[in-house]
Write an enzyme that holds these catalytic residues in place. Structure first.
Site, short mmCIF file in Angstrom:
data_model
loop_
_atom_site.label_atom_id
_atom_site.label_comp_id
_atom_site.label_asym_id
_atom_site.label_seq_id
_atom_site.Cartn_x
_atom_site.Cartn_y
_atom_site.Cartn_z
N ASP A 20 0.72 -1.18 0.01
CA ASP A 20 0.12 -0.01 -0.08
C ASP A 20 0.92 1.34 -0.20
O ASP A 20 1.94 1.11 0.67
CB ASP A 20 -1.00 -0.03 1.21
CG ASP A 20 -2.15 0.90 0.96
OD1 ASP A 20 -3.19 0.46 0.82
OD2 ASP A 20 -2.00 2.28 0.85
N ASN B 265 -5.95 -5.01 -5.84
CA ASN B 265 -6.95 -4.11 -5.19
C ASN B 265 -6.81 -2.54 -5.21
O ASN B 265 -7.89 -1.92 -4.77
CB ASN B 265 -7.43 -4.72 -3.85
CG ASN B 265 -8.72 -4.05 -3.10
OD1 ASN B 265 -9.34 -3.88 -3.57
ND2 ASN B 265 -8.15 -3.28 -2.25
N TYR C 25 -13.24 7.02 -12.99
CA TYR C 25 -13.67 5.77 -12.41
C TYR C 25 -14.39 4.79 -13.10
O TYR C 25 -13.81 3.52 -13.10
CB TYR C 25 -14.31 6.10 -11.22
CG TYR C 25 -14.58 4.76 -10.19
CD1 TYR C 25 -13.26 4.44 -9.34
CD2 TYR C 25 -15.46 4.14 -10.08
CE1 TYR C 25 -13.48 3.19 -8.44
CE2 TYR C 25 -15.66 2.98 -9.43
CZ TYR C 25 -14.47 2.52 -8.42
OH TYR C 25 -14.53 1.54 -7.70
N LYS D 152 -12.56 1.16 -14.17
CA LYS D 152 -13.11 -0.13 -13.82
C LYS D 152 -13.37 -0.80 -15.11
O LYS D 152 -13.45 -1.88 -15.10
CB LYS D 152 -14.00 -0.11 -12.97
CG LYS D 152 -13.65 0.59 -11.42
CD LYS D 152 -12.20 -0.23 -11.06
CE LYS D 152 -11.83 0.25 -9.58
NZ LYS D 152 -10.84 -0.57 -9.08
N THR E 241 -16.70 1.32 3.00
CA THR E 241 -15.06 1.35 3.12
C THR E 241 -14.69 3.15 3.19
O THR E 241 -15.69 3.82 2.88
CB THR E 241 -14.39 0.79 1.86
OG1 THR E 241 -14.93 1.79 0.67
CG2 THR E 241 -14.72 -0.37 1.69
#
Length: 246
Positions: A37, A85, A148, A152, A183
């Site tokens: 990360d 991810n 986005y 994706k 999240t």
């Protein structure tokens, strides 16, 4: 035996949200986990909880991606599972996003998947499983989220192409496509849109199951795709969204 006994797994974007939940679940299922990360301290905390190792890295950087894979192979002697991810979102239209923001979304959400696969696939000498985080908005459009949605959709179709190219090497490649999930990223969306969290959360729950998802629920879907239980599944886009797309 646990589902991932003897497996080595990399989780990018592993410091929080779906990545964190998946890293911890992989560890509980017997995997040795490398948590990568940009948030180094967050990655360290998750790696410690998972009994794994952390790598502070920018997954849009080729050298960092190569270093993540090298950490897995040098620390644990191989690589079997890659969960791509890491991702960001910018809630904008074509008129109000600048070129630098567009490029950053594409770098983190799309280029990173390509780079991680480029370096991870050669390390999966005995075969393996790659799971990429797509989105419901990779399968249909959404408002105020141009970059986005585009990124994706690219991940979903790149997944299919990767699955075709590497099936004969015993490598399966699938995407998991969550709907709204509770999240830090979802909360960041509310801030970007200047919306009250309670109202935003209520809108996110507007789907047949009447609620948004949890990171643990998405992690369970990732575990399935990563495991031998999905041994005849590749090139698929698994939707995990409480019926939202339906």
């Amino acid at each position: 035996m646990s589902t991932l006994d003897g497996k080595v797994a990399i989780v990018t974007g592993g410091a929080s949200g779906i990545g964190r939940a998946t890293a911890l679940l992989f560890a509980r299922e017997g995997a040795k986990v490398v948590v990568a990360d940009l948030d180094g301290a967050g990655a360290e905390a998750v790696a410690e909880a998972a009994g794994g190792v952390a790598v502070q890295a920018d997954v849009s950087d080729p050298a960092d991606c190569e270093r993540i894979v090298r950490t897995a192979t040098e620390t644990y002697g191989g690589l079997h599972v890659l969960f791509n991810n890491a991702g960001i979102i910018r809630r904008t239209t074509a008129l109000d996003i600048d070129v630098e923001e567009w490029d950053r979304v594409m770098a983190v959400n799309v280029r990173s998947v390509f780079l991680m696969c480029k370096y991870a696939i050669p390390a999966m000498s005995g075969g393996g499983s790659i799971v990429n985080t797509g989105s419901g908005w990779g399968l249909k459009g959404g408002g105020n989220a141009l970059s986005y949605c585009a990124s994706k959709a690219a991940v979903v179709n790149m997944t299919r192409a990767l699955a075709i190219d590497h099936a004969k090497a015993g490598i399966r490649v699938n995407s998991v496509n969550p709907g709204d999930t509770d999240t830090p990223m979802l909360r960041e969306e509310a801030k970007q849109l200047n919306e009250d969290w309670a109202a935003f959360e209520k809108d996110a729950a507007d789907r047949p199951m009447g609620r948004s998802g949890t990171p643990d629920e998405i992690a369970q879907a990732v575990l399935f795709l990563a495991s031998d239980a999905a041994s005849y599944i590749t090139g698929s886009a698994l939707v995990v969204d409480g019926g939202g797309l339906a």
